[in-house]
Scaffold this active site. Structure first.
Site, PDB file in Angstrom:
ATOM      1  N   SER A 132      36.949  26.614  21.794  1.00  0.00           N
ATOM      2  CA  SER A 132      37.994  25.670  21.373  1.00  0.00           C
ATOM      3  C   SER A 132      37.890  25.534  19.860  1.00  0.00           C
ATOM      4  CB  SER A 132      37.743  24.316  22.032  1.00  0.00           C
ATOM      5  OG  SER A 132      38.488  23.303  21.396  1.00  0.00           O
ATOM      6  N   TYR A 145      31.899  17.389  23.708  1.00  0.00           N
ATOM      7  CA  TYR A 145      32.772  18.574  23.719  1.00  0.00           C
ATOM      8  C   TYR A 145      32.517  19.391  22.446  1.00  0.00           C
ATOM      9  CZ  TYR A 145      37.031  21.295  24.713  1.00  0.00           C
ATOM     10  OH  TYR A 145      37.929  22.310  25.004  1.00  0.00           O
TER      11      TYR A 145
HETATM   12  N1  NAP Z   1      43.834  22.930  27.580  1.00  0.00           N
HETATM   13  C1  NAP Z   1      43.607  22.898  26.274  1.00  0.00           C
HETATM   14  O1  NAP Z   1      44.381  22.321  25.501  1.00  0.00           O
HETATM   15  C2  NAP Z   1      42.394  23.629  25.724  1.00  0.00           C
HETATM   16  C3  NAP Z   1      42.251  23.680  24.330  1.00  0.00           C
HETATM   17  C4  NAP Z   1      41.148  24.330  23.800  1.00  0.00           C
HETATM   18  C5  NAP Z   1      40.241  24.941  24.622  1.00  0.00           C
HETATM   19  N2  NAP Z   1      40.403  24.875  25.966  1.00  0.00           N
HETATM   20  C6  NAP Z   1      39.397  25.538  26.810  1.00  0.00           C
HETATM   21  O2  NAP Z   1      40.046  26.366  27.740  1.00  0.00           O
HETATM   22  C7  NAP Z   1      39.216  26.502  28.900  1.00  0.00           C
HETATM   23  C8  NAP Z   1      40.048  26.222  30.149  1.00  0.00           C
HETATM   24  O3  NAP Z   1      40.502  24.882  30.066  1.00  0.00           O
HETATM   25  P1  NAP Z   1      41.761  24.323  30.867  1.00  0.00           P
HETATM   26  O4  NAP Z   1      42.621  23.647  29.900  1.00  0.00           O
HETATM   27  O5  NAP Z   1      42.313  25.364  31.745  1.00  0.00           O
HETATM   28  O6  NAP Z   1      41.020  23.170  31.706  1.00  0.00           O
HETATM   29  P2  NAP Z   1      41.195  22.725  33.215  1.00  0.00           P
HETATM   30  O7  NAP Z   1      42.587  22.910  33.678  1.00  0.00           O
HETATM   31  O8  NAP Z   1      40.581  21.362  33.280  1.00  0.00           O
HETATM   32  O9  NAP Z   1      40.273  23.757  33.991  1.00  0.00           O
HETATM   33  C9  NAP Z   1      38.862  23.697  33.875  1.00  0.00           C
HETATM   34  C10 NAP Z   1      38.256  24.634  34.902  1.00  0.00           C
HETATM   35  O10 NAP Z   1      36.827  24.517  34.834  1.00  0.00           O
HETATM   36  C11 NAP Z   1      36.346  24.336  36.162  1.00  0.00           C
HETATM   37  N3  NAP Z   1      35.100  23.581  36.245  1.00  0.00           N
HETATM   38  C12 NAP Z   1      34.811  22.362  35.745  1.00  0.00           C
HETATM   39  N4  NAP Z   1      33.589  21.976  36.154  1.00  0.00           N
HETATM   40  C13 NAP Z   1      33.098  22.977  36.939  1.00  0.00           C
HETATM   41  C14 NAP Z   1      31.910  23.168  37.667  1.00  0.00           C
HETATM   42  N5  NAP Z   1      30.940  22.238  37.684  1.00  0.00           N
HETATM   43  N6  NAP Z   1      31.746  24.313  38.356  1.00  0.00           N
HETATM   44  C15 NAP Z   1      32.715  25.263  38.373  1.00  0.00           C
HETATM   45  N7  NAP Z   1      33.886  25.139  37.706  1.00  0.00           N
HETATM   46  C16 NAP Z   1      34.068  24.001  37.000  1.00  0.00           C
HETATM   47  C17 NAP Z   1      37.453  23.532  36.833  1.00  0.00           C
HETATM   48  O11 NAP Z   1      37.262  23.564  38.238  1.00  0.00           O
HETATM   49  P3  NAP Z   1      37.954  22.438  39.194  1.00  0.00           P
HETATM   50  O12 NAP Z   1      39.371  22.915  39.374  1.00  0.00           O
HETATM   51  O13 NAP Z   1      37.141  22.472  40.428  1.00  0.00           O
HETATM   52  O14 NAP Z   1      37.870  21.137  38.440  1.00  0.00           O
HETATM   53  C18 NAP Z   1      38.660  24.291  36.339  1.00  0.00           C
HETATM   54  O15 NAP Z   1      38.856  25.463  37.064  1.00  0.00           O
HETATM   55  C19 NAP Z   1      38.054  25.539  28.698  1.00  0.00           C
HETATM   56  O16 NAP Z   1      36.938  26.247  28.216  1.00  0.00           O
HETATM   57  C20 NAP Z   1      38.565  24.591  27.634  1.00  0.00           C
HETATM   58  O17 NAP Z   1      37.516  23.993  26.899  1.00  0.00           O
HETATM   59  C21 NAP Z   1      41.455  24.234  26.548  1.00  0.00           C
END
Ligand code: NAP
Length: 263
Positions: A132, A145
């Site tokens: 991120s 974070y």
């Molecule tokens: N969205 C943004 O704006 C943004 C910006 C910058 C970076 N990112 C990065 O992009 C990546 C994906 O984020 P996203 O936005 O897609 O978030 P998200 O929709 O919240 O998805 C997070 C994923 O991580 C999984 N996870 C969380 N805890 C876990 C555990 N204990 N064991 C196994 N899986 C687990 C969740 O599983 P569950 O479905 O079971 O909860 C889900 O599949 C992350 O690394 C995030 O930091 C996102």
């Protein structure tokens, strides 16, 4: 590294960005291994993409180790799963701190450590971490974070140097705020300071480009946010004052409140 025909292990596939990455990898002809902690969310994805699934909780060290054994033979690791880990450190219990560190930093490190030797033996492979911009610039109410994403960036850039010349690449893809789906969009909040967002498609493109061209770091964000992040990484005291003047506290508080249950 060619994606077509490669075995790709993807974490966080039940989330917003992970789902988008899975669709693109499947469209490009990857053999997918999808992992997550919720069977009911994983199985429909396995059916849709003809993928193998491995149930694993990334906060559980034994599960992570078992995952590396069951996913032996992985050519491309996309370590995408993370917890939002927002909010003041003072509001976190020690167990919640452990979980944030385990899911966001320890699990990617162990997966990379255990799967890369097979790639090195085969002389081809790629490890792609999804970080991120919070891995470069600190913001209020983001200490955990920030800690995990700063750590992930260090891990990625150094591990890449360790593997130089082996045929195995390492990249980190660092998005800014992503619209439509994922952990920020799910909050329903505006961005702090009204900064522009990026689409999930742009993040997916960043991931595929990182893997195919073996790019060290790709920051997926509007130009102004990329520039501000660079400045903030060099001059954190100055960035802190600018952020305070921008008056983004209320928006940040709304994001933290919406993500509170995901600790
Ligand atoms: N969205 C943004 O704006 C943004 C910006 C910058 C970076 N990112 C990065 O992009 C990546 C994906 O984020 P996203 O936005 O897609 O978030 P998200 O929709 O919240 O998805 C997070 C994923 O991580 C999984 N996870 C969380 N805890 C876990 C555990 N204990 N064991 C196994 N899986 C687990 C969740 O599983 P569950 O479905 O079971 O909860 C889900 O599949 C992350 O690394 C995030 O930091 C996102």
């Amino acid at each position: 590294m060619h994606i077509a025909g490669a075995t790709v292990l993807l974490t966080g596939v039940t989330g917003g960005i992970g789902g988008a990455i899975a669709a693109e990898m499947a469209a490009r002809g990857a053999r997918l291994i999808l992992t997550g902690r919720r069977r009911e969310a994983l199985e429909p994805l396995a059916d849709r993409y003809g993928a193998r699934t491995i149930l694993a909780d990334l906060a559980d060290a034994d599960d992570v180790l078992r995952l590396t054994e069951e996913a032996a033979g992985t050519d491309i690791l996309v370590a995408n799963a993370a917890l939002p880990s927002s909010g003041d450190l003072l509001d976190y219990t020690p167990a919640q701190i452990d979980r944030a560190l385990a899911v966001n930093l320890r699990a990617p490190a162990v997966l990379a450590r255990m799967l890369a030797p097979g790639m090195v033996d085969r002389g081809r492979g790629h490890v792609c971490f999804v970080g991120s911009l919070s891995g470069m610039a600190a913001t209020r109410s983001s200490s955990l974070y920030n800690a995990t994403k700063f750590g992930l960036r260090g891990l990625s850039l150094a591990f890449r140097q360790d593997l130089h010349g082996t045929g195995v690449g390492v990249s980190i893809v660092q998005p800014g705020f992503v619209r439509e789906l994922g952990m920020f969009a799910d909050t329903g909040s505006a961005t702090p300071g009204g900064v522009r967002t990026v689409s999930p498609r742009q993040v997916v493109k960043g991931v595929t480009r990182a893997i195919e061209r073996d790019v060290a770091e790709i920051n997926v964000a509007p130009l102004e946010l990329r520039l501000l992040t660079r400045i903030a990484s060099q001059f954190p005291g100055f960035a802190e004052r600018v952020q305070r003047r921008a008056g983004a506290e209320k928006t940040m508080d709304a994001i933290v409140a919406a993500q509170r249950t995901a600790r």
